[in-house]
Design a protein around this motif. Structure first.
Motif, mmCIF file in Angstrom:
data_model
loop_
_atom_site.group_PDB
_atom_site.id
_atom_site.type_symbol
_atom_site.label_atom_id
_atom_site.label_comp_id
_atom_site.label_asym_id
_atom_site.label_seq_id
_atom_site.Cartn_x
_atom_site.Cartn_y
_atom_site.Cartn_z
ATOM 1 N N GLU A 135 39.864 -24.744 16.926
ATOM 2 C CA GLU A 135 41.035 -24.893 17.776
ATOM 3 C C GLU A 135 40.921 -23.948 18.961
ATOM 4 O O GLU A 135 40.506 -22.797 18.811
ATOM 5 C CB GLU A 135 42.305 -24.583 16.971
ATOM 6 C CG GLU A 135 43.597 -24.926 17.675
ATOM 7 C CD GLU A 135 44.802 -24.807 16.753
ATOM 8 O OE1 GLU A 135 45.743 -24.058 17.111
ATOM 9 O OE2 GLU A 135 44.812 -25.456 15.693
ATOM 10 N N GLY A 146 48.947 -24.581 17.408
ATOM 11 C CA GLY A 146 49.735 -25.283 16.406
ATOM 12 C C GLY A 146 50.406 -26.547 16.894
ATOM 13 O O GLY A 146 51.216 -27.140 16.177
ATOM 14 N N GLU A 147 50.088 -26.997 18.110
ATOM 15 C CA GLU A 147 50.706 -28.197 18.664
ATOM 16 C C GLU A 147 49.640 -29.205 19.059
ATOM 17 O O GLU A 147 48.522 -28.830 19.419
ATOM 18 C CB GLU A 147 51.543 -27.858 19.908
ATOM 19 C CG GLU A 147 52.648 -26.854 19.675
ATOM 20 C CD GLU A 147 53.331 -26.480 20.975
ATOM 21 O OE1 GLU A 147 52.823 -26.872 22.055
ATOM 22 O OE2 GLU A 147 54.364 -25.801 20.919
ATOM 23 N N ARG A 148 50.009 -30.474 19.028
ATOM 24 C CA ARG A 148 49.103 -31.498 19.525
ATOM 25 C C ARG A 148 48.890 -31.300 21.019
ATOM 26 O O ARG A 148 49.815 -30.980 21.755
ATOM 27 C CB ARG A 148 49.685 -32.894 19.288
ATOM 28 C CG ARG A 148 49.765 -33.320 17.838
ATOM 29 C CD ARG A 148 48.482 -33.841 17.297
ATOM 30 N NE ARG A 148 47.903 -34.944 18.048
ATOM 31 C CZ ARG A 148 46.963 -35.750 17.547
ATOM 32 N NH1 ARG A 148 46.524 -35.572 16.313
ATOM 33 N NH2 ARG A 148 46.471 -36.714 18.276
ATOM 34 N N GLN A 206 53.337 -29.910 29.320
ATOM 35 C CA GLN A 206 53.755 -30.098 27.938
ATOM 36 C C GLN A 206 55.049 -30.891 27.857
ATOM 37 O O GLN A 206 55.621 -31.041 26.781
ATOM 38 C CB GLN A 206 53.918 -28.745 27.253
ATOM 39 C CG GLN A 206 52.603 -27.993 27.096
ATOM 40 C CD GLN A 206 52.817 -26.573 26.598
ATOM 41 O OE1 GLN A 206 52.900 -25.623 27.369
ATOM 42 N NE2 GLN A 206 52.924 -26.448 25.287
ATOM 43 N N ARG A 266 48.475 -32.287 24.835
ATOM 44 C CA ARG A 266 49.126 -33.314 25.634
ATOM 45 C C ARG A 266 48.636 -33.206 27.070
ATOM 46 O O ARG A 266 48.576 -32.109 27.621
ATOM 47 C CB ARG A 266 50.639 -33.132 25.592
ATOM 48 C CG ARG A 266 51.420 -34.252 26.251
ATOM 49 C CD ARG A 266 52.902 -34.081 26.018
ATOM 50 N NE ARG A 266 53.632 -35.274 26.442
ATOM 51 C CZ ARG A 266 54.932 -35.440 26.268
ATOM 52 N NH1 ARG A 266 55.638 -34.521 25.660
ATOM 53 N NH2 ARG A 266 55.527 -36.538 26.696
ATOM 54 N N THR A 322 54.738 -25.773 32.784
ATOM 55 C CA THR A 322 54.299 -25.782 31.385
ATOM 56 C C THR A 322 52.801 -26.050 31.252
ATOM 57 O O THR A 322 52.329 -26.392 30.171
ATOM 58 C CB THR A 322 55.079 -26.837 30.576
ATOM 59 O OG1 THR A 322 54.902 -28.129 31.181
ATOM 60 C CG2 THR A 322 56.565 -26.500 30.526
ATOM 61 N N TRP A 370 44.275 -30.053 18.975
ATOM 62 C CA TRP A 370 45.402 -29.155 18.742
ATOM 63 C C TRP A 370 45.169 -27.837 19.465
ATOM 64 O O TRP A 370 44.023 -27.419 19.664
ATOM 65 C CB TRP A 370 45.575 -28.876 17.245
ATOM 66 C CG TRP A 370 45.967 -30.060 16.418
ATOM 67 C CD1 TRP A 370 45.159 -31.072 15.990
ATOM 68 C CD2 TRP A 370 47.274 -30.361 15.944
ATOM 69 N NE1 TRP A 370 45.876 -31.987 15.277
ATOM 70 C CE2 TRP A 370 47.174 -31.586 15.214
ATOM 71 C CE3 TRP A 370 48.505 -29.732 16.043
ATOM 72 C CZ2 TRP A 370 48.283 -32.168 14.600
ATOM 73 C CZ3 TRP A 370 49.613 -30.313 15.431
ATOM 74 C CH2 TRP A 370 49.498 -31.512 14.721
#
Length: 320
Positions: A156, A103-105, A127, A107, A144, A100
């Protein structure tokens, strides 16, 4: 930029699997790479493909991309499916370091480099598009990509830079004060200052590269940064990148539906910490296609590829 010289292939080594996307060399001249099926391989004896030893040292559940050897022998691995991993090259044990950010997974993790303080920096290329749709991101020019940093005790990573055009390879400066990021979609190398005057700022190091920079590799602090060029410059793409976002999105959808085969161009660059070209090697008609990584091992250049089923060993240029 100096006129390029010929990139001379010496031999090809099949690995029995697809897409050795990144190649890195250890202190003994062995080369490590990851295949699309998740296997991490170590290759010894590059001098002779017949007697070369190819050893599987680990297997991950995802798709390994960028690799970084640590001083203790462990291997950092970017999993394109969304994680930064640490692999024990002795036992093959795989440990997840991060999944993570902000706050996002995660990618499309792409490349990673270790810092002197024990932290690691790594890139997220897009992203919007996953690895299998990498061409869509280059066409759409999403901007992105991210550069992230994970401190030794953090759960994190923090985001250091955003808005990068397909953030890809990473290399540490000779003095450890900055990292160099390859922005594939912008055909440039960007320097991010970690310490000292200007810490926290980014600036172009090399712009208007003759091709699309992919993975970066630096063997020693006093050596150059090697840059793999995954393809030659495409002038119509430069024009498309100046078009409106909706035009680029439509073009990306069309590009993803069209069959893709890389050209016969292969190329690598070596640059110093001031962005000056040390070596520029190319070949216009090569049977080995889409060079996504390069490293030096035992006096040779070793090339990796997202496209091929093996690695190429080439003649190294004379030191400058």
């Amino acid at each position: 930029m100096d006129r390029p010289t010929d990139l001379v292939p010496l031999r090809y080594l099949s690995l029995g699997g697809h897409g050795p996307e990144d190649v890195v060399a250890d202190r003994r001249g062995r080369v490590l790479t990851g295949l699309a099926d998740g296997r991490i391989l170590r290759i010894d004896g590059l001098e002779d493909p017949v007697t070369a030893r190819v050893e599987e040292i680990a297997e991950i559940a995802g798709r390994p991309l960028g690799l970084e050897l640590l001083p203790d022998g462990d291997l950092l691995v970017c999993d394109a499916d969304g994680a930064l991993l640490r692999v024990d090259t002795g036992s093959g044990t795989v440990r997840v370091l991060a999944e993570w950010a902000a706050g996002e997974r995660l990618r499309f993790c792409s490349n990673v480099v270790a810092l002197p303080d024990g932290s690691v920096c790594f890139t997220v290329s897009s992203q919007v598009h996953p690895l299998e749709d990498w061409l869509g991101d280059l066409v759409e020019h999403t901007g992105t990509g991210r550069l992230l940093r994970l401190a030794p005790d953090d759960k994190e990573p923090e985001v250091l830079l955003e808005g990068l055009q397909f953030a890809n390879g990473l290399a540490l400066s000779g003095d450890g004060s900055s990292v160099v990021v390859a922005e594939t979609g912008a055909r440039r190398l960007t320097r991010y200052r970690l310490t000292g005057p200007g810490a926290g700022r980014a600036e172009p190091l090399v712009e208007n590269l003759p091709g699309f920079p992919d993975n970066l590799w630096r063997g020693t602090p006093d050596g150059p940064v090697w840059v793999a060029l995954a393809g030659a410059r495409v002038p119509p793409l430069d024009l498309l990148h100046r078009a409106a976002p909706d035009v680029r999105r439509r073009a990306a959808r069309l590009a993803l539906r069209a069959p893709f085969r890389p050209s016969g161009f292969i190329g690598v660059l070596a640059v110093d910490d001031e962005g000056r070209t040390v070596h520029h090697l190319t070949r216009r008609r090569s049977g080995f296609r889409m060079v996504t990584s390069v490293c030096e091992a035992r006096g040779r250049l070793v090339l990796g590829s997202l496209w091929e089923r093996g690695i190429a060993i080439c003649e190294a240029p004379a030191p400058r």
